[in-house]
Scaffold this motif. Structure first.
Motif, mmCIF file in Angstrom:
data_model
loop_
_atom_site.group_PDB
_atom_site.id
_atom_site.type_symbol
_atom_site.label_atom_id
_atom_site.label_comp_id
_atom_site.label_asym_id
_atom_site.label_seq_id
_atom_site.Cartn_x
_atom_site.Cartn_y
_atom_site.Cartn_z
ATOM 1 N N VAL A 48 0.856 -1.187 0.000
ATOM 2 C CA VAL A 48 0.000 0.000 0.000
ATOM 3 C C VAL A 48 0.893 1.239 0.000
ATOM 4 N N ILE A 49 0.511 2.211 -0.816
ATOM 5 C CA ILE A 49 1.274 3.466 -0.909
ATOM 6 C C ILE A 49 0.301 4.634 -0.766
ATOM 7 N N ALA A 50 0.625 5.572 0.097
ATOM 8 C CA ALA A 50 -0.197 6.775 0.257
ATOM 9 C C ALA A 50 0.295 7.874 -0.662
ATOM 10 N N SER A 72 -2.450 14.073 3.059
ATOM 11 C CA SER A 72 -3.680 13.772 3.785
ATOM 12 C C SER A 72 -4.204 12.370 3.528
ATOM 13 N N SER A 73 -3.557 11.610 2.651
ATOM 14 C CA SER A 73 -3.967 10.218 2.438
ATOM 15 C C SER A 73 -3.189 9.248 3.325
ATOM 16 N N LEU A 74 -2.280 9.756 4.140
ATOM 17 C CA LEU A 74 -1.466 8.880 4.993
ATOM 18 C C LEU A 74 -2.340 8.091 5.968
ATOM 19 N N SER A 75 -3.336 8.738 6.542
ATOM 20 C CA SER A 75 -4.209 8.064 7.507
ATOM 21 C C SER A 75 -5.034 6.975 6.838
ATOM 22 N N VAL A 117 -2.374 2.287 -4.589
ATOM 23 C CA VAL A 117 -2.145 3.699 -4.283
ATOM 24 C C VAL A 117 -3.413 4.288 -3.667
ATOM 25 N N ILE A 118 -3.297 4.826 -2.461
ATOM 26 C CA ILE A 118 -4.451 5.400 -1.756
ATOM 27 C C ILE A 118 -4.402 6.915 -1.876
ATOM 28 N N ASP A 119 -5.457 7.488 -2.438
ATOM 29 C CA ASP A 119 -5.590 8.947 -2.487
ATOM 30 C C ASP A 119 -6.981 9.304 -1.978
ATOM 31 N N ASN A 158 2.492 -1.258 4.449
ATOM 32 C CA ASN A 158 2.332 0.158 4.107
ATOM 33 C C ASN A 158 3.718 0.737 3.846
ATOM 34 N N GLU A 159 4.022 1.010 2.580
ATOM 35 C CA GLU A 159 5.364 1.455 2.193
ATOM 36 C C GLU A 159 5.352 2.914 1.742
ATOM 37 N N MET A 160 6.521 3.527 1.789
ATOM 38 C CA MET A 160 6.667 4.911 1.329
ATOM 39 C C MET A 160 7.121 4.876 -0.127
ATOM 40 N N GLY A 161 6.163 4.821 -1.029
ATOM 41 C CA GLY A 161 6.475 4.733 -2.452
ATOM 42 C C GLY A 161 6.424 6.055 -3.164
ATOM 43 N N LEU A 162 5.832 7.066 -2.514
ATOM 44 C CA LEU A 162 5.783 8.420 -3.065
ATOM 45 C C LEU A 162 6.297 9.395 -2.019
#
Length: 509
Positions: free
Chosen positions: A289-291, A295-298, A355-357, A311-315
């Motif tokens: 999962v990438i935020a 504001s999409s981090l949560s 990707v979560i937005d 939950n990875e830091m892809g962006l």
């Protein structure tokens, strides 16, 4: 703030304090916590023993108050302040608030968060009666209504004026003797009261601003309520009992800071539940999962926990690029996205990513994000949006007053997926959104305004109605007429037209 939602601008932020020896500086700190709500301009008015002193200007708070002398000049133990994005009115210093009015019977300062739906007709009537406006902001209308009232006291005049303005508003006023807050009958915009250790009272658009100055939360201001703070403390009043809670759902989705609480619901927790429900409704065949920051981090956290995906830091977001980076051409806009966001090749290469937005507005930013991830070697890109498709304008204080650039108003989910180039695309359902926020108020949609997603507006649209109706498809006209048909506030306008007639028009079309 996600990259996509930067295409939509916030309303404004208001903050006030009564009874603190360094009121102006405290207001500065409070406004700093609310800077995300508006970056176009800022102002503070202090009250020094009944004499109101103001300073305002264009730009960020730090730019407007870059000289220490400006804060020191604002003497007194009471102050109100405002940070602004122009939902109504052009980017001129004349429109920066709080407005400061000097009358023979006392000074008054006024700040406003929201948007009036009947501003144009009210202003035209006032001008025909001889009123002279010094700004083209809708905020000034209230003061003209107050001054033209024949009611015996200032509070009576204010109540009469508040019953004449329609739409979304949180007002903050400062007179010689009191600080006054007022909320619209639907409570579209949040407003909270706090109390400091020395007994000073604080009013703020979000509770994060109370926290920053060390104020303890006392209560939310409710729909149709007026709060008066003076040297005797505070007391509550009402200007109408015809109320129904419809807090803007976008406050929870992306406007408010995650550390704020709105009507008892923590914003971070609500966003996390949005992600969790989204994972149940629309699971993704992904490795991670990438935020889309920030504001999409949560929501990404909730999606990750529920789906069991890491939950990875892809962006990565470049924090030093202005959020309001808007360029005149599509090519420059896409370059702006590249400046703001970077894909982490070492994380996404060869992987299938979810990707979560928190939204898709025009679709151009989402399209660029998908492209960035593919260029970084992502095998598959599955977009998951933690709100329903954004299809309809907002008339209560968010800068989306036309459907023209809302991609979901014109395209199906599959067509949007194709446009942005994702392998799959899914949105949170409307029921899922209401459940995630969890207000559970005795009102439609649990006390939320969700008109941006389904067209069910809690109020009449007044000056905006004709152009909005013209922008709808015949099918939408019928559907929205069904929403509005039984609502008393629509009787006598075009929305209350006979539904059978509208359906016949659709069949004929």
């Amino acid at each position: 703030m996600s990259a996509e939602l930067e295409d939509i601008h916030e309303e404004c932020g208001i903050f006030g304090v009564w009874g603190h020896p360094d009121a102006a500086r405290l207001t500065y700190f409070g406004l700093h916590a609310l800077q995300h709500r508006g970056q176009e301009g800022a102002g503070i008015v202090s009250n020094d023993n009944g004499h109101l002193i103001g300073h305002r200007g264009l730009g960020l708070l730090t730019q407007v108050f870059s000289d220490e002398h400006e804060i020191e000049r604002l003497k007194g133990d009471k102050a109100i302040g405002h940070v602004r994005y122009a939902t109504s009115g052009s980017g001129s210093v004349d429109n920066i608030q709080p407005f400061l009015f000097r009358f023979h019977d006392g000074d008054v300062a006024l700040g406003h968060n929201g948007n009036l739906t009947n501003c144009v007709s009210l202003r035209r009537k006032l001008e025909d009666e001889g009123a002279i406006f010094h700004s083209n902001s809708d905020t000034e209308v209230l003061m003209h209504l107050i001054r033209r009232s024949n009611a015996p006291t200032f509070m009576d005049k204010l109540k009469e004026a508040l019953n004449k303005v329609h739409g979304g508003f949180a007002y903050l006023l400062m007179t010689e003797h009191a600080m006054i807050g007022a909320l619209d009958p639907n409570g579209f915009r949040p407003l909270s009261l706090g109390r400091m250790k020395n007994g000073a009272y604080v009013l703020a658009s979000e509770t994060c601003a109370l926290d920053i100055v060390g104020a303890e939360f006392v209560r939310d201001i409710g729909p149709g309520e007026i709060i008066v703070v003076d040297d005797d403390g505070y007391h509550m009043d009402r200007y109408t009992t015809n109320t129904q809670l419809a807090i803007c759902s976008m406050e929870y989705i992306y406007f408010a800071r995650p550390d704020s609480n709105i009507y008892g619901v923590n914003v971070h927790s609500a966003r996390k539940r949005m992600g969790a429900i989204l994972a149940k409704e629309s699971p993704a065949p992904a490795d991670m999962v990438i935020a889309v920051p920030n504001s999409s981090l949560s929501a990404a956290s909730g999606f990750s926990e529920t789906s069991g995906l890491p939950n990875e830091m892809g962006l990565i977001k470049n924090q030093y690029v202005a959020r309001t980076f808007i360029q005149p051409t599509q090519e420059l806009r896409e370059q702006g996205v590249r400046m703001k966001l970077s894909a982490v090749r070492g994380v996404v290469k060869g992987k299938s990513v979810a990707v979560i937005d928190d939204s898709i507005v025009r679709g151009t930013t989402s399209r660029r994000i998908v492209q960035l991830l593919r260029e970084a070697g992502a095998r598959e890109v599955h977009m998951r949006i933690s709100s329903p498709p954004l299809k309809y304008p907002c008339f209560y204080g968010i800068d989306i007053q036309t459907t023209k650039e809302l991609i979901a108003a014109k395209k199906s989910v599959e067509e949007i997926r194709e446009y942005i180039g994702a392998d799959s695309l899914a949105f949170l359902s409307l029921d899922g959104l209401v459940e995630a926020i969890g207000l559970h108020a005795d009102a439609p949609y649990g006390g939320l305004c969700v008109a941006y997603f389904n067209g069910d507006y809690p109020t009449a649209l007044d000056d905006y109605e004709e152009s909005f109706l013209k922008s709808l498809t015949p099918e939408d006209r019928v559907r929205i007429a069904k929403f509005a048909h039984d609502k008393s506030h629509y009787q006598g306008n075009e929305f209350s037209a006979d539904i059978d007639t509208l359906q016949a028009q659709v069949a004929k079309a």
